[in-house]
Design a protein around this motif. Structure first.
Motif, PDB file in Angstrom:
ATOM      1  N   PRO A 208      35.191  48.854  50.833  1.00 48.64           N
ATOM      2  CA  PRO A 208      35.904  47.670  50.265  1.00 48.64           C
ATOM      3  C   PRO A 208      37.293  47.620  50.403  1.00 48.64           C
ATOM      4  N   ILE A 209      37.701  46.433  50.749  1.00 50.29           N
ATOM      5  CA  ILE A 209      38.889  46.334  50.791  1.00 50.29           C
ATOM      6  C   ILE A 209      39.614  45.198  49.915  1.00 50.29           C
ATOM      7  N   TYR A 210      40.420  45.592  48.756  1.00 54.57           N
ATOM      8  CA  TYR A 210      40.801  45.180  47.737  1.00 54.57           C
ATOM      9  C   TYR A 210      42.130  44.301  48.111  1.00 54.57           C
ATOM     10  N   GLU A 211      42.117  42.860  48.112  1.00 53.71           N
ATOM     11  CA  GLU A 211      43.419  42.379  48.495  1.00 53.71           C
ATOM     12  C   GLU A 211      43.867  41.783  47.140  1.00 53.71           C
ATOM     13  N   GLN A 212      45.187  41.246  47.240  1.00 55.31           N
ATOM     14  CA  GLN A 212      45.968  40.553  46.048  1.00 55.31           C
ATOM     15  C   GLN A 212      45.971  41.480  44.886  1.00 55.31           C
ATOM     16  N   THR A 213      46.343  43.065  45.406  1.00 56.11           N
ATOM     17  CA  THR A 213      46.407  43.897  44.409  1.00 56.11           C
ATOM     18  C   THR A 213      47.374  44.759  44.822  1.00 56.11           C
ATOM     19  N   THR A 214      48.272  44.484  43.695  1.00 53.26           N
ATOM     20  CA  THR A 214      49.629  45.259  43.897  1.00 53.26           C
ATOM     21  C   THR A 214      49.801  46.808  43.211  1.00 53.26           C
TER      22      THR A 214
END
Length: 460
Positions: A208-214
């Motif tokens: 899984p690639i969790y984007e919008q995650t700082t």
């Protein structure tokens, strides 16, 4: 002109229909075997090789923007297999044989990347081509000869040819070309196609690639983000030029800025005048340096430093660059290729690359903390990141291999100086390079001493 302000962080995304939509962010706290911070080439190659070696391994990737947002989707498309770092610096902690082994491993990344793209069905406009460096005045020609001599001396004589002025001109009709060196075994690539294809491949493998995650912090066994916490015994920091944005890493790697322009498609008649039929990667021996490629649809992509560094290790705003930088790059283009005078510039953008204090790339894994890293590529990340991924795979799995014994593994260097010393040092270096180039272009018969002073300022 369509610059990065049109919503695309580079021309390469405009070329494929625009920047992608976002994948969902991290949905809350998670456990994993490996957490990878950063979904660019380094992180994606690491995930790819880990999953291929052990399909059962649980990997979670977190990305502040979208996969390929950074240098992986903005670079000049040089799959060079290059080695432009200081061999002497690596020698201090290794041997001549080990440095040669590292250089050959880097060269082998070109075949490896092409093999993976073919196996996984990734169309990235890859064309095998030589890497052509040209000289356009006497000091540059002297440096070119020295470059050829040094490169050949490191067991590379079969990978490089020195070209006369006429031989270089036959390849690309560079104005006032004095000579050239062509290194074999490189390739041209469309960067965004490669990184997006890798991301899709990694997802198919179950990562899984969790984007919008700082990421707010990295510590032993724990990555804290604005969306939740990932607990993992192994954490890979794959953030390259954006590393300074992670708390506690401000002075680790300097985010050096690079900018590119892309022309409109050139006419067949103009290409007949220019040549470039071999699709070579093109660079010059100026101190400030430029890099270029002929794209799939017959444009010229030309890159250089522009504004080299932003105070406080800040990065650009989604690839936006300055009008002055665009003008500088267009001036370089028309100086090398006067045939392009009047050609429209369709796109311009910028991005950052990571620079360690000794200007030498590194990869490693701290067994005590479980935190690994790779980067500081100093502009050679398209190919070097592939070797990083394979090296990190072996380190994570605890396999002692030829890759884990290479001299860049687990190297550590001192941090960059606090501000304003960083800003003053880098900007002074490039101002001195600019003046040195101007003096040499004006007829100075030998390499300007200002360039050596510039190198001493920052350890380049």
């Amino acid at each position: 002109m369509n610059a990065a302000t049109n919503g695309n962080v580079s021309f390469w995304y405009a070329d494929i229909g625009g920047t992608p939509g976002y994948r969902p962010p991290l949905p809350g706290d998670r456990d994993a075997d490996v957490c990878i911070v950063g979904a660019g080439y380094t992180g994606l190659w690491t995930a790819y090789y880990l999953k291929k070696a052990d399909p059962s391994i649980r990997i979670a990737m977190v990305e502040k923007e979208f996969a390929g947002f950074g240098a992986s989707g903005r670079n000049g498309g040089w799959l060079s297999g290059g080695f432009s770092w200081s061999r002497e610096k690596y020698l201090k902690s290794s041997s001549r044989g080990a440095v040669i082994a590292m250089e050959k491993a880097m060269a082998g990344t070109v075949d490896e990347v092409i093999a993976v793209t073919e196996a996984e069905g990734i169309d990235a406009d890859i064309v095998r081509a030589g890497n052509l460096q040209v000289a356009t005045n006497k000091p540059q020609l002297d440096r070119l000869r020295e470059y050829y001599k040094e490169f050949s001396a490191w067991d590379n004589s079969d990978r490089v040819d020195f070209l006369s002025a006429e031989e270089a001109r036959q390849r690309i009709a560079i104005h006032n070309v004095q000579g050239g060196v062509v290194k074999h075994g490189a390739a041209r690539v469309q960067p965004a196609k490669l990184v997006r294809g890798l991301a899709a491949t990694v997802e198919r493998l179950g990562v899984p690639i969790y984007e919008q995650t700082t990421v707010l912090g990295i510590e032993k066994g724990r990555v804290t983000t604005n969306r939740g916490v990932i607990r993992a015994p192994i954490i890979i920091r794959a953030t390259e030029g954006f590393t300074a944005g992670i708390p506690g890493h401000k002075r680790l790697w300097l985010p050096l800025n690079s900018a590119l322009i892309v022309t409109e498609p050139l006419s067949d008649a103009l290409w007949k005048d220019i040549g470039w039929q071999g699709r070579e990667l093109l660079g010059d021996m100026a101190h400030a340096y430029c890099y270029a490629q002929r794209t799939r649809e017959g444009r010229i992509a030309m890159g250089g430093r522009g504004v080299p560094y932003r105070f406080g290790s800040q990065t650009d705003v989604r690839g936006q660059t300055q009008a002055a930088t665009i003008a500088q790059l267009q001036a370089i283009l028309t100086r090398l290729l006067p045939q392009t005078k009047g050609v429209r510039i369709d796109h311009a953008w910028c991005g950052v690359l990571g620079v360690p204090r000794d200007w030498c790339t590194t990869a490693g894994l701290d067994r005590q903390t479980g935190i690994g890293w790779a980067g500081g590529y100093v502009g050679l990340g398209v190919s070097s990141s592939n070797l990083s991924g394979r090296t990190l795979r072996d380190l994570v799995l605890g396999n002692e291999t030829e890759l884990t014994r290479l001299p860049w593994v687990n190297r550590s260097v001192r941090k960059w100086e606090p501000e304003p010393m960083r800003w003053l040092g880098v900007h002074s270096m490039y101002q001195l390079y600019r003046i040195a180039d101007e003096r040499e272009e004006a007829g100075l018969p030998q390499t300007s001493k200002l360039a050596a002073l510039a190198d001493r300022l920052t350890g380049h």
